[in-house]
Design a protein around this motif. Structure first.
Motif, short mmCIF file in Angstrom:
data_model
loop_
_atom_site.label_atom_id
_atom_site.label_comp_id
_atom_site.label_asym_id
_atom_site.label_seq_id
_atom_site.Cartn_x
_atom_site.Cartn_y
_atom_site.Cartn_z
N GLU A 33 0.85 -1.18 0.00
CA GLU A 33 0.00 0.00 0.00
C GLU A 33 0.89 1.23 0.00
O GLU A 33 1.82 1.34 0.79
N LEU A 34 0.63 2.14 -0.92
CA LEU A 34 1.35 3.41 -1.01
C LEU A 34 0.36 4.54 -0.82
O LEU A 34 -0.80 4.44 -1.21
N THR A 35 0.84 5.63 -0.22
CA THR A 35 -0.02 6.78 0.05
C THR A 35 0.59 8.03 -0.54
O THR A 35 1.77 8.32 -0.33
N GLY A 36 -0.21 8.77 -1.30
CA GLY A 36 0.23 10.05 -1.87
C GLY A 36 -0.53 11.19 -1.22
O GLY A 36 -1.67 11.02 -0.79
N GLN A 68 6.63 7.76 -5.93
CA GLN A 68 6.87 6.64 -5.02
C GLN A 68 6.85 5.31 -5.77
O GLN A 68 7.67 4.42 -5.50
N LEU A 69 5.91 5.16 -6.68
CA LEU A 69 5.79 3.92 -7.44
C LEU A 69 7.02 3.71 -8.32
O LEU A 69 7.54 2.58 -8.42
N LEU A 70 7.52 4.77 -8.94
CA LEU A 70 8.73 4.67 -9.76
C LEU A 70 9.95 4.33 -8.91
O LEU A 70 10.80 3.53 -9.33
N LYS A 71 10.05 4.92 -7.72
CA LYS A 71 11.16 4.59 -6.82
C LYS A 71 11.10 3.12 -6.42
O LYS A 71 12.13 2.44 -6.37
N THR A 72 9.91 2.64 -6.13
CA THR A 72 9.74 1.24 -5.76
C THR A 72 10.16 0.32 -6.90
O THR A 72 10.88 -0.67 -6.69
N ALA A 73 9.77 0.66 -8.12
CA ALA A 73 10.16 -0.14 -9.28
C ALA A 73 11.68 -0.13 -9.46
O ALA A 73 12.29 -1.17 -9.74
N ASP A 74 12.31 1.05 -9.29
CA ASP A 74 13.77 1.13 -9.40
C ASP A 74 14.46 0.24 -8.37
O ASP A 74 15.42 -0.46 -8.69
N ARG A 75 13.97 0.26 -7.13
CA ARG A 75 14.55 -0.59 -6.09
C ARG A 75 14.37 -2.07 -6.44
O ARG A 75 15.28 -2.88 -6.25
N ASP A 76 13.20 -2.41 -6.95
CA ASP A 76 12.94 -3.80 -7.33
C ASP A 76 13.85 -4.24 -8.48
O ASP A 76 14.36 -5.36 -8.47
N ILE A 77 14.07 -3.35 -9.45
CA ILE A 77 14.97 -3.66 -10.57
C ILE A 77 16.38 -3.88 -10.06
O ILE A 77 17.05 -4.84 -10.43
N GLU A 78 16.85 -3.00 -9.18
CA GLU A 78 18.18 -3.14 -8.60
C GLU A 78 18.28 -4.44 -7.81
O GLU A 78 19.31 -5.12 -7.84
N GLY A 79 17.21 -4.79 -7.09
CA GLY A 79 17.21 -6.02 -6.30
C GLY A 79 17.31 -7.27 -7.15
O GLY A 79 17.77 -8.31 -6.68
N MET A 80 16.91 -7.17 -8.40
CA MET A 80 17.01 -8.30 -9.32
C MET A 80 18.40 -8.38 -9.95
O MET A 80 18.68 -9.28 -10.72
N GLY A 81 19.25 -7.38 -9.65
CA GLY A 81 20.59 -7.37 -10.21
C GLY A 81 20.66 -6.84 -11.63
O GLY A 81 21.69 -6.97 -12.29
N ALA A 82 19.59 -6.25 -12.11
CA ALA A 82 19.57 -5.72 -13.47
C ALA A 82 20.37 -4.42 -13.53
O ALA A 82 20.28 -3.60 -12.61
N PRO A 83 21.12 -4.22 -14.59
CA PRO A 83 21.87 -2.96 -14.71
C PRO A 83 20.93 -1.80 -14.99
O PRO A 83 19.86 -1.98 -15.58
N HIS A 86 21.22 3.01 -19.59
CA HIS A 86 21.82 4.33 -19.82
C HIS A 86 20.73 5.33 -20.17
O HIS A 86 19.88 5.07 -21.02
N GLY A 87 20.76 6.47 -19.51
CA GLY A 87 19.81 7.53 -19.81
C GLY A 87 18.49 7.42 -19.10
O GLY A 87 17.65 8.28 -19.23
N ARG A 88 18.29 6.35 -18.34
CA ARG A 88 17.03 6.21 -17.62
C ARG A 88 17.03 7.15 -16.42
O ARG A 88 17.99 7.19 -15.66
N GLU A 89 15.95 7.91 -16.30
CA GLU A 89 15.83 8.81 -15.16
C GLU A 89 15.56 8.00 -13.91
O GLU A 89 14.68 7.15 -13.90
N VAL A 90 16.31 8.28 -12.88
CA VAL A 90 16.06 7.66 -11.59
C VAL A 90 14.98 8.49 -10.90
O VAL A 90 15.08 9.71 -10.84
N ALA A 91 13.95 7.83 -10.43
CA ALA A 91 12.86 8.54 -9.76
C ALA A 91 13.41 9.27 -8.55
O ALA A 91 14.17 8.73 -7.78
N GLY A 92 13.02 10.53 -8.41
CA GLY A 92 13.54 11.31 -7.31
C GLY A 92 12.47 12.00 -6.62
O GLY A 92 12.27 12.42 -5.64
#
Length: 92
Positions: A33-36, A68-83, A86-92
């Protein structure tokens, strides 16, 4: 491997006597559950049009939730070991 999910969203809008509208948005994915949150203020010299305050506060809450959802996806991608692509914006 197609799949179908239903995510539920609840949006609550509150207006106070000081011409401030607050939005509280809850996304329930079934596993998390995420809250905005969003706020809109009506300037004292502007006409008080509640619908505009609702739209602004809700839009800002949606933006907050999207970040928040984009940050969560970025963390999940990193957790999978995926590189990081290049050029992808990191959610901030």
């Amino acid at each position: 491997m197609p799949h179908t999910l239903e995510w539920k969203v609840r949006l609550h809008l509150f207006e106070d006597d000081e011409r401030t509208t607050k939005a509280h948005l809850i996304l329930n994915t079934g596993t998390t559950e995420l809250t905005g949150h969003g706020t809109a203020h009506c300037h004292p010299t502007d006409a008080n049009v509640p619908e505009i305050g609702d739209e602004l506060a809700a839009g800002r809450a949606l933006n907050d939730l999207a970040r928040q959802l984009l940050k969560t996806a970025d963390r999940d991608i990193e957790g999978m070991g995926a590189p990081q692509p290049h050029g992808r914006e990191v959610a901030g």
